[in-house]
Design a protein around this motif. Structure first.
Motif, PDB file in Angstrom:
ATOM      1  N   LEU A  35       0.993   8.512  16.697  1.00 14.97           N
ATOM      2  CA  LEU A  35       1.002   7.647  15.531  1.00 14.97           C
ATOM      3  C   LEU A  35       0.977   8.512  14.284  1.00 14.97           C
ATOM      4  O   LEU A  35       0.172   9.430  14.167  1.00 14.97           O
ATOM      5  CB  LEU A  35      -0.235   6.734  15.552  1.00 14.97           C
ATOM      6  N   PHE A  36       1.871   8.198  13.357  1.00 19.14           N
ATOM      7  CA  PHE A  36       1.942   8.891  12.071  1.00 19.14           C
ATOM      8  C   PHE A  36       1.544   7.896  10.990  1.00 19.14           C
ATOM      9  O   PHE A  36       1.937   6.734  11.037  1.00 19.14           O
ATOM     10  CB  PHE A  36       3.365   9.390  11.803  1.00 19.14           C
ATOM     11  N   ILE A  37       0.767   8.366  10.021  1.00 22.26           N
ATOM     12  CA  ILE A  37       0.291   7.495   8.952  1.00 22.26           C
ATOM     13  C   ILE A  37       0.438   8.233   7.630  1.00 22.26           C
ATOM     14  O   ILE A  37       0.132   9.428   7.540  1.00 22.26           O
ATOM     15  CB  ILE A  37      -1.192   7.122   9.155  1.00 22.26           C
ATOM     16  N   VAL A  38       0.902   7.514   6.616  1.00 21.27           N
ATOM     17  CA  VAL A  38       0.864   8.024   5.250  1.00 21.27           C
ATOM     18  C   VAL A  38       0.164   6.977   4.396  1.00 21.27           C
ATOM     19  O   VAL A  38       0.424   5.783   4.521  1.00 21.27           O
ATOM     20  CB  VAL A  38       2.257   8.359   4.675  1.00 21.27           C
ATOM     21  N   VAL A  39      -0.770   7.444   3.581  1.00 21.30           N
ATOM     22  CA  VAL A  39      -1.556   6.558   2.728  1.00 21.30           C
ATOM     23  C   VAL A  39      -1.573   7.148   1.327  1.00 21.30           C
ATOM     24  O   VAL A  39      -1.850   8.336   1.157  1.00 21.30           O
ATOM     25  CB  VAL A  39      -3.003   6.419   3.245  1.00 21.30           C
ATOM     26  N   GLY A  40      -1.283   6.311   0.340  1.00 23.74           N
ATOM     27  CA  GLY A  40      -1.314   6.735  -1.057  1.00 23.74           C
ATOM     28  C   GLY A  40      -2.434   6.043  -1.803  1.00 23.74           C
ATOM     29  O   GLY A  40      -2.572   4.821  -1.718  1.00 23.74           O
ATOM     30  N   LEU A  41      -3.228   6.834  -2.512  1.00 27.99           N
ATOM     31  CA  LEU A  41      -4.350   6.308  -3.293  1.00 27.99           C
ATOM     32  C   LEU A  41      -4.252   6.807  -4.726  1.00 27.99           C
ATOM     33  O   LEU A  41      -3.904   7.971  -4.961  1.00 27.99           O
ATOM     34  CB  LEU A  41      -5.681   6.776  -2.701  1.00 27.99           C
ATOM     35  N   LYS A  42      -4.588   5.933  -5.652  1.00 32.51           N
ATOM     36  CA  LYS A  42      -4.613   6.302  -7.064  1.00 32.51           C
ATOM     37  C   LYS A  42      -6.054   6.242  -7.554  1.00 32.51           C
ATOM     38  O   LYS A  42      -6.758   5.252  -7.325  1.00 32.51           O
ATOM     39  CB  LYS A  42      -3.752   5.344  -7.879  1.00 32.51           C
ATOM     40  N   ALA A  43      -6.480   7.302  -8.233  1.00 31.87           N
ATOM     41  CA  ALA A  43      -7.842   7.366  -8.767  1.00 31.87           C
ATOM     42  C   ALA A  43      -7.984   6.469  -9.994  1.00 31.87           C
ATOM     43  O   ALA A  43      -7.026   6.259 -10.745  1.00 31.87           O
ATOM     44  CB  ALA A  43      -8.189   8.800  -9.161  1.00 31.87           C
ATOM     45  N   LYS A  44      -9.186   5.975 -10.177  1.00 38.26           N
ATOM     46  CA  LYS A  44      -9.500   5.288 -11.427  1.00 38.26           C
ATOM     47  C   LYS A  44      -9.382   6.291 -12.565  1.00 38.26           C
ATOM     48  O   LYS A  44      -9.647   7.488 -12.379  1.00 38.26           O
ATOM     49  CB  LYS A  44     -10.914   4.716 -11.399  1.00 38.26           C
ATOM     50  N   GLU A  45      -8.985   5.810 -13.726  1.00 35.48           N
ATOM     51  CA  GLU A  45      -8.847   6.697 -14.874  1.00 35.48           C
ATOM     52  C   GLU A  45     -10.182   7.378 -15.169  1.00 35.48           C
ATOM     53  O   GLU A  45     -11.234   6.730 -15.195  1.00 35.48           O
ATOM     54  CB  GLU A  45      -8.391   5.906 -16.092  1.00 35.48           C
ATOM     55  N   GLY A  46     -10.122   8.692 -15.317  1.00 31.68           N
ATOM     56  CA  GLY A  46     -11.315   9.475 -15.567  1.00 31.68           C
ATOM     57  C   GLY A  46     -12.082   9.869 -14.314  1.00 31.68           C
ATOM     58  O   GLY A  46     -13.065  10.608 -14.393  1.00 31.68           O
TER      59      GLY A  46
ATOM     60  N   GLY B 193      -4.317  12.758  -9.769  1.00 36.96           N
ATOM     61  CA  GLY B 193      -5.060  11.534  -9.469  1.00 36.96           C
ATOM     62  C   GLY B 193      -4.325  10.603  -8.526  1.00 36.96           C
ATOM     63  O   GLY B 193      -4.865   9.584  -8.120  1.00 36.96           O
ATOM     64  N   ARG B 194      -3.099  10.963  -8.153  1.00 38.54           N
ATOM     65  CA  ARG B 194      -2.352  10.223  -7.122  1.00 38.54           C
ATOM     66  C   ARG B 194      -2.354  11.094  -5.874  1.00 38.54           C
ATOM     67  O   ARG B 194      -1.817  12.193  -5.874  1.00 38.54           O
ATOM     68  CB  ARG B 194      -0.918   9.939  -7.556  1.00 38.54           C
ATOM     69  N   PHE B 195      -2.992  10.587  -4.825  1.00 41.85           N
ATOM     70  CA  PHE B 195      -3.199  11.352  -3.604  1.00 41.85           C
ATOM     71  C   PHE B 195      -2.471  10.712  -2.439  1.00 41.85           C
ATOM     72  O   PHE B 195      -2.328   9.489  -2.377  1.00 41.85           O
ATOM     73  CB  PHE B 195      -4.700  11.424  -3.289  1.00 41.85           C
ATOM     74  N   VAL B 196      -2.040  11.551  -1.505  1.00 45.16           N
ATOM     75  CA  VAL B 196      -1.357  11.074  -0.305  1.00 45.16           C
ATOM     76  C   VAL B 196      -1.949  11.802   0.896  1.00 45.16           C
ATOM     77  O   VAL B 196      -2.017  13.031   0.922  1.00 45.16           O
ATOM     78  CB  VAL B 196       0.162  11.331  -0.370  1.00 45.16           C
ATOM     79  N   PHE B 197      -2.380  11.016   1.875  1.00 44.18           N
ATOM     80  CA  PHE B 197      -2.768  11.553   3.175  1.00 44.18           C
ATOM     81  C   PHE B 197      -1.576  11.453   4.105  1.00 44.18           C
ATOM     82  O   PHE B 197      -0.891  10.427   4.139  1.00 44.18           O
ATOM     83  CB  PHE B 197      -3.906  10.735   3.802  1.00 44.18           C
ATOM     84  N   VAL B 198      -1.347  12.508   4.888  1.00 42.57           N
ATOM     85  CA  VAL B 198      -0.366  12.505   5.962  1.00 42.57           C
ATOM     86  C   VAL B 198      -1.153  12.802   7.231  1.00 42.57           C
ATOM     87  O   VAL B 198      -1.769  13.857   7.352  1.00 42.57           O
ATOM     88  CB  VAL B 198       0.743  13.554   5.738  1.00 42.57           C
TER      89      VAL B 198
END
Length: 98
Positions: free
Chosen positions: A4-15, A50-55
Motif C-alpha cells: 500500500l502506498f499513501i501520500v498525504v498533504g498537510l498545510k500548517a496554520k499560519e505562524g 508549511g505545506r508538508f507531504v508524507f510518502v
C-alpha cells in the motif's frame, strides 16, 4: 499481502509552520521502525513553507492500520500536534500500476 502506498498533504496554520515541521518530523523514525513499514518520508514544499507531504509505503493495509490506530507516536500527534494543522489538502491510498 498487498503493498500500500499513501501520500498525504498537510498545510500548517499560519505562524505554526515551525511547530508543525517539528511535530511531523518526530513521527518519521518511529514509523520507519514499525513492522510492515517499507518507506516513510516527509517532504516540505520548496516554494511554500508549511505545506508538508508524507510518502508512505506499507507491506499491507493491516500494517498501515496498526500504525495509524495503535502507534503511540501517531496518537500523540493527533492529541497534540494536529492542532497546528490548518488543512489536510489530500490523502490518497494508491496501488502500483506498473
Amino acid at each position: 499481502m498487498t503493498e500500500l502506498f499513501i501520500v498525504v498533504g498537510l498545510k500548517a496554520k499560519e505562524g505554526k509552520e515551525d511547530e508543525l515541521r517539528l511535530d511531523l518530523s518526530v513521527l518519521v523514525e518511529p514509523s520507519r521502525a514499525e513492522d510492515g513499514n517499507i518507506r516513510y518520508d516527509l517532504f516540505e514544499d520548496r516554494d511554500e513553507p508549511g505545506r508538508f507531504v508524507f510518502v508512505e509505503e506499507w507491506s499491507s493495509t493491516q500494517a498501515r492500520n496498526r500504525h495509524h490506530e495503535q502507534g503511540p507516536h501517531i496518537q500523540h500527534f493527533h492529541d497534540n500536534g494536529a492542532a497546528n494543522v490548518a488543512e489536510k489538502m489530500f490523502a490518497h491510498m494508491l496501488k502500483r500500476v506498473v
